[in-house]
Scaffold this motif. Structure first.
Motif, PDB file in Angstrom:
ATOM      1  N   UNK A  20      -1.577  -5.400   0.523  1.00  0.00           N
ATOM      2  CA  UNK A  20      -2.158  -4.142   0.034  1.00  0.00           C
ATOM      3  C   UNK A  20      -2.276  -3.132   1.173  1.00  0.00           C
ATOM      4  N   UNK A  23       1.113  -1.631   1.908  1.00  0.00           N
ATOM      5  CA  UNK A  23       1.513  -0.630   0.901  1.00  0.00           C
ATOM      6  C   UNK A  23       0.817   0.690   1.155  1.00  0.00           C
ATOM      7  N   UNK A  24      -0.493   0.600   1.404  1.00  0.00           N
ATOM      8  CA  UNK A  24      -1.292   1.819   1.614  1.00  0.00           C
ATOM      9  C   UNK A  24      -0.871   2.487   2.914  1.00  0.00           C
ATOM     10  N   UNK A  27       2.478   4.336   2.796  1.00  0.00           N
ATOM     11  CA  UNK A  27       2.392   5.601   2.066  1.00  0.00           C
ATOM     12  C   UNK A  27       1.688   6.674   2.883  1.00  0.00           C
ATOM     13  N   UNK A  31       3.140  10.328   4.153  1.00  0.00           N
ATOM     14  CA  UNK A  31       2.466  11.584   3.800  1.00  0.00           C
ATOM     15  C   UNK A  31       2.001  12.347   5.035  1.00  0.00           C
ATOM     16  N   UNK A  51      -0.959   1.436 -15.120  1.00  0.00           N
ATOM     17  CA  UNK A  51      -1.358   2.473 -14.180  1.00  0.00           C
ATOM     18  C   UNK A  51      -2.073   3.640 -14.841  1.00  0.00           C
ATOM     19  N   UNK A 138       0.131  10.344 -11.339  1.00  0.00           N
ATOM     20  CA  UNK A 138      -0.911   9.668 -12.112  1.00  0.00           C
ATOM     21  C   UNK A 138      -2.155  10.536 -12.213  1.00  0.00           C
ATOM     22  N   UNK A 168       4.689  11.847  -3.148  1.00  0.00           N
ATOM     23  CA  UNK A 168       4.038  13.080  -3.621  1.00  0.00           C
ATOM     24  C   UNK A 168       2.749  13.270  -2.840  1.00  0.00           C
TER      25      UNK A 168
ATOM     26  N   UNK B  85     -12.064   3.819  -4.604  1.00  0.00           N
ATOM     27  CA  UNK B  85     -11.358   2.839  -5.459  1.00  0.00           C
ATOM     28  C   UNK B  85     -10.731   1.750  -4.592  1.00  0.00           C
ATOM     29  N   UNK B  86     -10.127   2.154  -3.474  1.00  0.00           N
ATOM     30  CA  UNK B  86      -9.462   1.167  -2.612  1.00  0.00           C
ATOM     31  C   UNK B  86     -10.501   0.194  -2.042  1.00  0.00           C
ATOM     32  N   UNK B  90     -10.752  -4.020  -2.555  1.00  0.00           N
ATOM     33  CA  UNK B  90     -10.839  -5.022  -1.485  1.00  0.00           C
ATOM     34  C   UNK B  90     -12.117  -5.849  -1.624  1.00  0.00           C
ATOM     35  N   UNK B  93     -11.487  -8.245  -4.406  1.00  0.00           N
ATOM     36  CA  UNK B  93     -10.539  -9.283  -3.975  1.00  0.00           C
ATOM     37  C   UNK B  93     -11.263 -10.351  -3.150  1.00  0.00           C
ATOM     38  N   UNK B 128      -4.968  -4.244  -7.369  1.00  0.00           N
ATOM     39  CA  UNK B 128      -4.840  -3.539  -6.093  1.00  0.00           C
ATOM     40  C   UNK B 128      -3.467  -2.908  -5.936  1.00  0.00           C
ATOM     41  N   UNK B 129      -2.445  -3.659  -6.313  1.00  0.00           N
ATOM     42  CA  UNK B 129      -1.069  -3.140  -6.211  1.00  0.00           C
ATOM     43  C   UNK B 129      -0.890  -1.938  -7.135  1.00  0.00           C
ATOM     44  N   UNK B 130      -1.325  -2.092  -8.390  1.00  0.00           N
ATOM     45  CA  UNK B 130      -1.132  -0.980  -9.344  1.00  0.00           C
ATOM     46  C   UNK B 130      -2.002   0.203  -8.963  1.00  0.00           C
ATOM     47  N   UNK B 132      -2.811   1.111  -5.889  1.00  0.00           N
ATOM     48  CA  UNK B 132      -2.128   1.783  -4.775  1.00  0.00           C
ATOM     49  C   UNK B 132      -1.012   2.668  -5.320  1.00  0.00           C
ATOM     50  N   UNK B 133      -0.260   2.154  -6.271  1.00  0.00           N
ATOM     51  CA  UNK B 133       0.821   2.938  -6.874  1.00  0.00           C
ATOM     52  C   UNK B 133       0.259   4.167  -7.575  1.00  0.00           C
ATOM     53  N   UNK B 134      -0.882   3.985  -8.203  1.00  0.00           N
ATOM     54  CA  UNK B 134      -1.510   5.085  -8.936  1.00  0.00           C
ATOM     55  C   UNK B 134      -2.002   6.169  -7.974  1.00  0.00           C
ATOM     56  N   UNK B 136      -1.106   6.839  -4.882  1.00  0.00           N
ATOM     57  CA  UNK B 136      -0.060   7.520  -4.121  1.00  0.00           C
ATOM     58  C   UNK B 136       1.128   7.913  -4.987  1.00  0.00           C
TER      59      UNK B 136
END
Lengths: 181, 639
Positions: A20, A23-24, A27, A31, A51, A138, A168, B85-86, B90, B93, B128-130, B132-134, B136
């Motif tokens: 995690x 990934x963060x 990104x 940015x 999502x 989103x 984005x 949210x992040x 954690x 988790x 957590x994965x979804x 993060x996608x949301x 960013x």
């Protein structure tokens, strides 16, 4: 049942947390350090199960003419990787496609300093549809339709890393930044 | 007395087998089982004890929490900054995994709670994965996120030995694979590795359900990859050429599945999976043969070793090699492989023959089908192994074959050049059905020699019903019928093939069968049909056809009624009488429809029906009574 390894359990938890973080971090890096470009777009609103609500963004650079390609565009197939060189338009506000190629090295850095990476969605006769990974924005639940209703002209600021990967950073509606938090 | 519930389970299974082999009767089985009431009571007590209410409630609560977490983050709450949210994810988790660790490794008294927290932790990772996608707005190749989630769940499940985690990983991998294929056209060759890994984990944890799921996942992957190979742009395959090859390669594939199923079905964990594999295997062997046993116009004569079917030809060869390997493994375990070896050899012959050529296709598939029916039924009765699946499927396939051919020949007759070859096709079916009938008699005799009982009545009944229906269909007004000698060459080839087969079988059966009656009776129908088939043509008036087929129908029904009295079968007698009624009613309406006015027709019909019905019922009861008396006489004689 045999008892499990406590060390392995802790290691897996830490590994998942690191995934995690990676990934963060990746990104945030794009940015923060990537080149900022402003793209003109047109949205449509669907819903993702995991999502949430999101707006589909379609850009002017999402469909390119074959003439823009330095190499042969008719040999392109679905899911092929392409690189699109961007430059500012005549008004100097939005960025548009200046050239494209399936080979990154064909677009030299001197002539084309800003290059975004995409995937061919549909190689059709009148235009080549490309996906850049910045087509979804989103939004909080039920906000997507509201945005679409208010919309007359949307634009998106994206950040492009040296590798061509993009993300984005901000969404604008009629030059006003959209912020939910 | 032994005190052992597993002994009782074995006894219950074995006594069923003893009844089917005629060693004991069902009353004797009940008496034996009554000797062990304590074990029966202990078994049901154990079953009662297995229902653990708190665990069920905790499990359901975990599911609700997981769904709640997903929906909470999917809602993407306004006014909650992304950083918050992040941090929440954690915290979730670490806290859920921490609680899981505590209840599973430290304080082991609440294992169900620990497992529930573990599952929530795995879902929190996915959230957590979804999330993060949301946050960013990541939308490039979203399937990678599902894969990462699946791998995280799989590894954690392996470490914690959590069965429900494996199921979650399986679902996620299925979603990932389906999404990759549907959205990106990715054949996902690598998916097989995950299937193998998951299968190994299910097998090690003795999970029968998981093993079954893995078989279906494998089948999904198999068709996915093969579907991808039909891509003309990438592989140059043409569906019209490669399609039949893909169908035929199911035959050696079927041998592999049946063989592997036989190898593994003694293993308790794999028992259900292996049974399913055997069923699929036999369907894969039978399906292409029956599907292609029709006069199809295929694209080219040589379907295999054709540049438009290369991937499938290679696959076909690989599968034949695998079938050979499976046979070697079976032989090492002293399992009889004659039938499977014959099928493998047959599929090898099909590989090299010009199966696109109509005659080759028809002859090969029909001979293959008849040999398969004989082989499946014979080996399932003769071999000592548990062949219940082959036995049942053999009968199902045989019934399907005869029925499909009946419907198919009839349809082709109607469709043939405005029905000009209607008689040819219909009588052609009678000849085919006769061959099936005779094969059935051969089976009855050969199995009977091994002192086992083969139920000839099943296929006999199907042949009788289909035969009646076809002759009945022929008993209507038929005009403009062409001679069978004007049909395509393949039709004549097939007709003569089956004629000679039938004659050969009649001669063989005449020498070995103690029961000549049924042979003689069936021969009447067969030779009459063959005679009419060859004399039919444009010079024959519809009146002649009508007379011949109506008489043939009466003869057929008469044969059935007479045979029912000889074998004392009430069911057959009732069937024959019903057939007689249908025939008479049809002919009545045929004749009087134009002769009488509407009201008169129905009034007279009604009156005749009452009288006729009373007469028929009286005679039917006499016939059934005679059969019943005859049965009683036989029973008293044997006592």
């Amino acid at each position: 049942m045999k008892p499990f390894s406590k060390k392995a359990f802790i290691a897996v938890v830490i590994a998942q947390a690191l995934v995690l973080c990676f990934m963060i971090g990746k990104r945030v890096f794009i940015l923060k350090t990537g080149t900022k470009v402003l793209l003109q777009c047109e949205p449509v609103d669907p819903r993702s199960l995991f999502s949430g609500d999101y707006v589909i963004l379609n850009y002017k650079i999402s469909s390119l003419s074959g003439d823009l390609f330095i190499d042969k565009a008719d040999s392109l197939k679905k899911n092929d990787t392409v690189f699109v060189a961007l430059g500012k338009d005549k008004e100097g506000k939005f960025w548009e496609a200046k050239a494209a190629s399936s080979d990154r090295d064909a677009l030299n850095k001197k002539d084309y300093p800003v290059v975004i990476r995409g995937t061919v969605k549909d190689p059709i006769f009148l235009g080549i549809n490309i996906r850049y990974g910045v087509e979804s924005y989103f939004v909080p639940q039920y906000e997507g339709l509201e945005i679409e209703r208010e919309l007359s002209q949307a634009s998106v600021e994206i950040s492009i890393a040296g590798s061509g990967e993009s993300g984005i950073s901000r969404l604008f509606l009629d030059d006003r930044e959209v912020n939910f938090y | 007395m032994p005190n052992n519930t597993s002994f009782l389970k074995i006894l219950q299974t074995e006594t069923k087998r003893w009844i089917s082999e005629g060693i004991i009767s069902s009353e004797q089985k009940d008496k034996i089982l009554e000797l062990y009431p304590a074990e029966a009571a202990a078994g049901s007590e154990k079953k009662k004890k297995n229902v653990h209410l708190p665990a069920i409630i905790i499990g359901m609560a975990a599911v609700l929490l997981c769904v709640g977490i997903i929906l909470f983050y999917a809602a993407n709450w306004k006014n909650m900054p992304p950083v918050v949210k992040i941090v929440q994810v954690f915290i979730l988790l670490f806290s859920t995994y921490g609680a899981a660790y505590y209840f599973l490794a430290v304080n082991e008294g609440h294992r169900a709670l620990g497992r529930a927290f573990l599952m929530i932790g795995m879902v929190a990772f996915g959230a957590g994965i979804t999330l993060t996608a949301q946050i960013f707005h990541i939308s490039a190749h979203p399937t990678n996120g599902v894969l990462a989630w699946a791998l995280g769940v799989l590894i954690m499940s392996w470490v914690a030995r959590e069965r429900w985690g494996y199921y979650l990983a399986m679902v996620l991998l299925f979603v990932w694979n389906s999404w990759e294929f549907a959205q990106y056209g990715n054949p996902n060759y690598i998916f097989i590795l995950f299937i193998i890994v998951l299968f190994a984990t299910f097998y090690n944890s003795k999970d029968k359900v998981g093993s079954v799921f893995m078989f279906f996942m494998f089948m999904l992957w198999f068709y996915q990859v093969n579907g991808y190979w039909f891509n003309k742009e990438i592989f140059g395959t043409d569906f019209e050429v490669a399609g039949p090859v893909f169908a035929f390669l199911h035959i050696p594939f079927g041998v592999v599945l049946v063989g592997l199923g036989m190898l593994g079905d003694k293993n308790k964990t794999l028992e259900a999976t292996c049974k399913i594999m055997r069923v699929f295997g036999w369907i894969f062997i039978f399906g292409p043969l029956v599907g292609f046993s029709w006069p199809l116009d295929l694209e080219t004569n040589y379907l295999t070793f054709n540049k438009e079917s290369i991937p499938f030809t290679i696959e076909y060869i690989v599968l034949i090699a695998m079938a050979g390997g499976t046979l070697i493994l079976l032989a090492k375990k002293n399992i009889k492989i004659v039938l499977l070896a014959a099928i493998t050899a047959f599929s090898l012959v099909m590989l090299v023959l010009p199966m696109g050529h109509k005659s080759t296709l028809m002859i090969t598939t029909h001979l293959g089908l008849l040999a398969l029916m004989f082989g499946m039924l014979y080996s399932s009765y003769i071999t000592a192994e548990d062949n219940e699946i082959e036995r049942v499927m053999g009968f199902v396939f045989f019934v399907m074959l005869i029925s499909l051919k009946g419907v198919g020949f009839f349809s082709m007759g109607i469709a043939s050049a405005s029905g000009n070859f209607y008689i040819a096709y219909c009588l052609g079916f009678i000849i085919f059905a006769t061959v099936c009938f005779l094969i059935n008699q051969v089976l009855g005799i050969l199995v009977g020699r091994e002192e086992k009982e083969f139920p000839v009545i099943i296929i006999n009944a199907v042949c009788a019903i289909m035969g009646f229906l076809i002759i009945y269909a022929l008993s209507f007004k038929l005009e403009n019928q062409n001679s069978v000698f004007n049909a395509q060459a393949i039709v004549l080839v097939m007709l003569f093939l089956f004629l000679f087969m039938a004659l050969g079988l009649y001669l063989y059966l005449w020498t070995i069968s103690p029961e000549k009656l049924i042979l003689s009776l069936s021969a009447i129908v067969f030779f009459c049909s063959a005679f009419v088939l060859f004399i039919s043509g444009p010079s024959i008036s519809w009146v002649i056809y009508s007379l011949i087929f109506n008489i043939l129908l009466f003869v057929f029904i008469g044969v059935l009624i007479y045979y029912s009295t000889r074998v004392n079968s009430k069911a057959l007698a009732n069937l024959a009488i019903a057939a007689f009624m249908i025939h008479i009613t049809t002919r009545y309406f045929d004749v009087f429809w134009d002769l009488l006015s509407g009201a008169a027709l129905f009034l007279i019909t009604g009156a005749l029906g009452l009288a006729g019905g009373w007469l028929l019922e009286k005679n039917r009861r006499k016939l059934l009574q005679r059969i019943a008396d005859s049965e009683q006489h036989i029973t008293k004689g044997s006592e």
